[in-house]
Motif scaffolding. Structure first.
Motif, PDB file in Angstrom:
ATOM      1  N   LEU A 146       0.643  -1.202  -0.082  1.00  0.00           N
ATOM      2  CA  LEU A 146       0.175  -0.161  -0.176  1.00  0.00           C
ATOM      3  C   LEU A 146       0.729   1.353  -0.074  1.00  0.00           C
ATOM      4  N   CYS A 147       1.917   1.332  -0.936  1.00  0.00           N
ATOM      5  CA  CYS A 147       2.517   2.423  -1.101  1.00  0.00           C
ATOM      6  C   CYS A 147       3.213   2.440  -2.301  1.00  0.00           C
ATOM      7  N   PRO A 148       3.260   2.994  -3.491  1.00  0.00           N
ATOM      8  CA  PRO A 148       3.871   3.144  -4.642  1.00  0.00           C
ATOM      9  C   PRO A 148       5.295   2.777  -4.414  1.00  0.00           C
ATOM     10  N   TRP A 149       5.993   1.697  -5.433  1.00  0.00           N
ATOM     11  CA  TRP A 149       7.260   1.433  -4.955  1.00  0.00           C
ATOM     12  C   TRP A 149       8.489   2.216  -4.966  1.00  0.00           C
ATOM     13  N   GLN A 150       8.280   3.389  -5.810  1.00  0.00           N
ATOM     14  CA  GLN A 150       9.418   4.523  -5.796  1.00  0.00           C
ATOM     15  C   GLN A 150       9.585   5.053  -4.375  1.00  0.00           C
ATOM     16  N   PRO A 151       8.236   5.706  -3.885  1.00  0.00           N
ATOM     17  CA  PRO A 151       8.753   6.481  -2.579  1.00  0.00           C
ATOM     18  C   PRO A 151       8.965   5.360  -1.445  1.00  0.00           C
ATOM     19  N   TYR A 152       8.640   4.215  -1.653  1.00  0.00           N
ATOM     20  CA  TYR A 152       9.048   2.912  -0.418  1.00  0.00           C
ATOM     21  C   TYR A 152      10.627   2.826  -0.775  1.00  0.00           C
ATOM     22  N   PHE A 153      11.052   2.786  -2.051  1.00  0.00           N
ATOM     23  CA  PHE A 153      12.348   2.180  -2.340  1.00  0.00           C
ATOM     24  C   PHE A 153      13.294   3.378  -2.525  1.00  0.00           C
ATOM     25  N   PHE A 154      12.890   4.381  -3.367  1.00  0.00           N
ATOM     26  CA  PHE A 154      14.125   5.424  -3.526  1.00  0.00           C
ATOM     27  C   PHE A 154      13.861   6.542  -2.093  1.00  0.00           C
ATOM     28  N   GLY A 155      12.669   6.496  -1.262  1.00  0.00           N
ATOM     29  CA  GLY A 155      12.411   7.435  -0.198  1.00  0.00           C
ATOM     30  C   GLY A 155      13.123   6.726   0.771  1.00  0.00           C
ATOM     31  N   ARG A 156      13.651   5.650   0.695  1.00  0.00           N
ATOM     32  CA  ARG A 156      14.690   4.926   1.808  1.00  0.00           C
ATOM     33  C   ARG A 156      16.179   4.996   1.302  1.00  0.00           C
ATOM     34  N   GLY A 157      16.252   5.668   0.341  1.00  0.00           N
ATOM     35  CA  GLY A 157      17.743   5.751  -0.184  1.00  0.00           C
ATOM     36  C   GLY A 157      18.158   4.411  -0.672  1.00  0.00           C
ATOM     37  N   GLY A 158      17.071   3.937  -1.267  1.00  0.00           N
ATOM     38  CA  GLY A 158      17.618   2.372  -1.940  1.00  0.00           C
ATOM     39  C   GLY A 158      18.426   2.495  -3.140  1.00  0.00           C
ATOM     40  N   ASN A 159      19.372   1.855  -3.493  1.00  0.00           N
ATOM     41  CA  ASN A 159      20.141   1.678  -4.669  1.00  0.00           C
ATOM     42  C   ASN A 159      19.694   0.356  -5.303  1.00  0.00           C
ATOM     43  N   PRO A 160      19.233   0.660  -6.759  1.00  0.00           N
ATOM     44  CA  PRO A 160      18.801  -0.408  -7.314  1.00  0.00           C
ATOM     45  C   PRO A 160      19.839  -1.565  -7.896  1.00  0.00           C
ATOM     46  N   ALA A 161      20.981  -1.028  -7.611  1.00  0.00           N
ATOM     47  CA  ALA A 161      22.058  -2.185  -8.013  1.00  0.00           C
ATOM     48  C   ALA A 161      22.350  -3.133  -6.801  1.00  0.00           C
ATOM     49  N   GLU A 162      21.875  -2.896  -5.611  1.00  0.00           N
ATOM     50  CA  GLU A 162      22.067  -3.657  -4.568  1.00  0.00           C
ATOM     51  C   GLU A 162      20.669  -3.932  -3.716  1.00  0.00           C
ATOM     52  N   GLY A 163      19.682  -3.173  -3.653  1.00  0.00           N
ATOM     53  CA  GLY A 163      18.427  -3.101  -2.986  1.00  0.00           C
ATOM     54  C   GLY A 163      18.598  -3.409  -1.631  1.00  0.00           C
ATOM     55  N   PHE A 164      17.585  -3.641  -0.860  1.00  0.00           N
ATOM     56  CA  PHE A 164      17.746  -4.061   0.453  1.00  0.00           C
ATOM     57  C   PHE A 164      17.960  -5.653   0.984  1.00  0.00           C
ATOM     58  N   GLN A 165      18.376  -5.896   2.107  1.00  0.00           N
ATOM     59  CA  GLN A 165      18.284  -7.247   2.660  1.00  0.00           C
ATOM     60  C   GLN A 165      17.092  -7.823   3.135  1.00  0.00           C
ATOM     61  N   TRP A 166      16.564  -7.129   4.061  1.00  0.00           N
ATOM     62  CA  TRP A 166      15.375  -7.801   4.914  1.00  0.00           C
ATOM     63  C   TRP A 166      14.231  -7.230   4.644  1.00  0.00           C
ATOM     64  N   THR A 167      13.991  -6.426   3.699  1.00  0.00           N
ATOM     65  CA  THR A 167      12.675  -5.817   3.752  1.00  0.00           C
ATOM     66  C   THR A 167      12.033  -5.861   2.117  1.00  0.00           C
ATOM     67  N   TYR A 168      10.983  -6.399   2.014  1.00  0.00           N
ATOM     68  CA  TYR A 168      10.181  -6.583   0.667  1.00  0.00           C
ATOM     69  C   TYR A 168       8.765  -5.975   0.643  1.00  0.00           C
ATOM     70  N   HIS A 169       8.609  -5.486  -0.545  1.00  0.00           N
ATOM     71  CA  HIS A 169       7.498  -4.727  -0.865  1.00  0.00           C
ATOM     72  C   HIS A 169       6.584  -5.141  -2.085  1.00  0.00           C
ATOM     73  N   TYR A 170       5.275  -5.079  -2.111  1.00  0.00           N
ATOM     74  CA  TYR A 170       4.465  -5.514  -3.201  1.00  0.00           C
ATOM     75  C   TYR A 170       3.204  -4.422  -3.267  1.00  0.00           C
ATOM     76  N   PHE A 171       3.106  -3.872  -4.611  1.00  0.00           N
ATOM     77  CA  PHE A 171       2.252  -2.667  -4.975  1.00  0.00           C
ATOM     78  C   PHE A 171       2.641  -2.431  -6.367  1.00  0.00           C
TER      79      PHE A 171
END
Length: 436
Positions: A146-171
């Motif tokens: 329930l959050c568009p993936w860009q605010p979720y991913f880039f809003g948390r400082g996400g790097n597309p080349a690496e991603g996050f380790q423990w946190t997964y999202h669907y929307f």
């Protein structure tokens, strides 16, 4: 990981290391180390933590929380099979109060005090992001929606080349909602001048972002975007926006607005003689109560639709269709269905599917591996990580539609589907119309 997350990362032992160290002893007992409390936990119980805005301006997103938790627990008899064992299921719900700082605080409580095996959250980046950051810091498996993936991913400082380790999202993503909005507008005659309502929050900054948000795609489709700049949530005066929209001949209004803010804007727009041909707005126009509050001025307002009784999915837990779940919600609460009903149900479908496949719920690495391997059909659609735009994101279907007066008067308005080009499996049931 964002700079803030890196700075906040605990020094020394993480909760995951404490749990692994204690696994050889009494399973379910928190080790006395690194400040973690000494609390005896039942070894035959899996604890799922859920953070949601039960109160505050985002509360409409959480209207079905109590219903969904009760429905899920009743359907499974309070138990789930996992790792060869039958486990009791405990769902611990915490109220973020629509405040990101509070969301982080209660997420920390769920991790460190309640010692949840899986952390979940939904309902805008003001909830998902601080919760996911706490999970990443403490190395706890986490699922959000329930959050568009860009605010979720880039809003948390996400790097597309690496991603996050423990946190997964669907929307879905901004590319999807932009496509839906363009499809809606293509069905009506306008001058293609669009006024943007983008608040100074996670959603607004993403939707209005010059590179990642609406500006480029709209320009590419021949639309002119008038963006007066960011405003503060819960503002009481939209006169500057309205004046600029009128001055530039805006015929379409879009944005991502809190429900009370859109009521303020729409009321002031009418008072100041501004009446566009279309108003297609995220967040505010998702909820029947918000549209009903506008009286007759709610007719033909439009929005994205991520879930409805017409969607062709069924629950992996109850076997209900979308229509049956919506009807059950109304029967249980007396309230009209709203889109979070389906997604609020689906997050527990995903969580229980993850638990059921995990080799050991007390091994966070095993729980993480189960998340990564997810491939489950939910009432919101199929959820499977691995083919998304980035490592940690699974995309979901999206369509669009308009609010219309209900012919039988059962409720003031109902949400009709007028555009399904982005998800043809979801049937339309109305034609797009101008507001006037």
């Amino acid at each position: 990981m964002s700079k803030e997350s890196r700075t906040a990362k605990r020094v020394g032992t993480t909760r995951r290391q404490v749990l692994k160290a204690g696994a050889a002893g009494a399973v379910g007992t928190a080790a006395i180390s690194a400040g973690f409390p000494s609390i005896v936990r039942a070894a035959d119980t899996v604890r799922i933590g859920y953070v949601s805005p039960r109160t505050g301006p985002l509360a409409p997103f959480a209207v079905s929380d109590e219903f969904n938790v009760a429905t899920v627990l009743e359907a499974i008899g309070g138990k789930v099979d996992s790792g060869g064992n039958s486990l009791n299921v405990e769902i611990i719900v915490k109220d973020s109060q629509s405040n990101p700082n509070r969301a982080a605080e209660v997420a920390s409580e769920l991790i460190l005090s309640d010692e949840v095996h899986l952390l979940c959250a939904g309902n805008t980046p003001e909830t998902t992001n601080p919760v996911a950051d706490q999970a990443e810091i403490n190395e706890v498996p986490c699922i959000t929606t329930l959050c568009p993936w860009q605010p979720y991913f880039f809003g948390r400082g996400g790097n597309p080349a690496e991603g996050f380790q423990w946190t997964y999202h669907y929307f879905w993503g901004l590319e999807d909602v932009i496509a839906v909005f363009l499809n809606l507008w293509a069905k009506i005659e306008t001058n293609k001048v669009v006024g943007g309502l983008f608040p100074n929050d996670g959603d607004g900054n993403a939707w209005g972002h010059p590179e990642l948000g609406f500006p480029k795609p709209l320009a590419g489709a021949g639309y002119t975007l008038i963006d007066p700049g960011r405003y503060q949530n819960l503002t009481d005066d939209f006169s500057a926006h309205i004046s600029e929209f009128k001055e530039n001949g805006v015929e379409i209004v879009t944005g991502v607005v809190l429900p009370p803010d859109f009521t303020t804007f729409w009321t002031q727009a009418a008072q100041q003689g501004f009446r566009p041909k279309a108003a297609t707005v995220g967040k505010a126009l998702l909820f029947p109560e918000a549209v009903e509050a506008l009286g007759d001025a709610g007719h033909n307002l439009s929005s994205e639709i991520w879930w409805s009784p017409s969607h062709p999915f069924t629950s992996s837990i109850t076997g209900q269709t979308c229509g049956e779940l919506a009807a059950a919600f109304t029967a249980a609460t007396g309230k009209q269905w709203s889109q979070p009903v389906g997604y609020g149900h689906s997050i527990f479908e995903v969580a229980l599917d993850v638990v059921s496949r995990a080799e050991d719920i007390n091994d966070t690495e095993a729980m993480l591996a189960s998340i990564v391997a997810t491939n489950v059909s939910t009432i919101a659609g199929p959820v499977s990580w691995g083919s998304g735009p980035v490592k940690n994101v699974a995309k979901m279907p999206l369509v669009g539609g308009q609010w219309r007066r209900t012919p039988d008067g059962s409720f003031a308005y109902d949400l009709t589907i007028t555009s399904n080009e982005t998800a043809p499996d979801v049937p339309t049931n109305a034609e797009m119309e101008l507001i006037g």
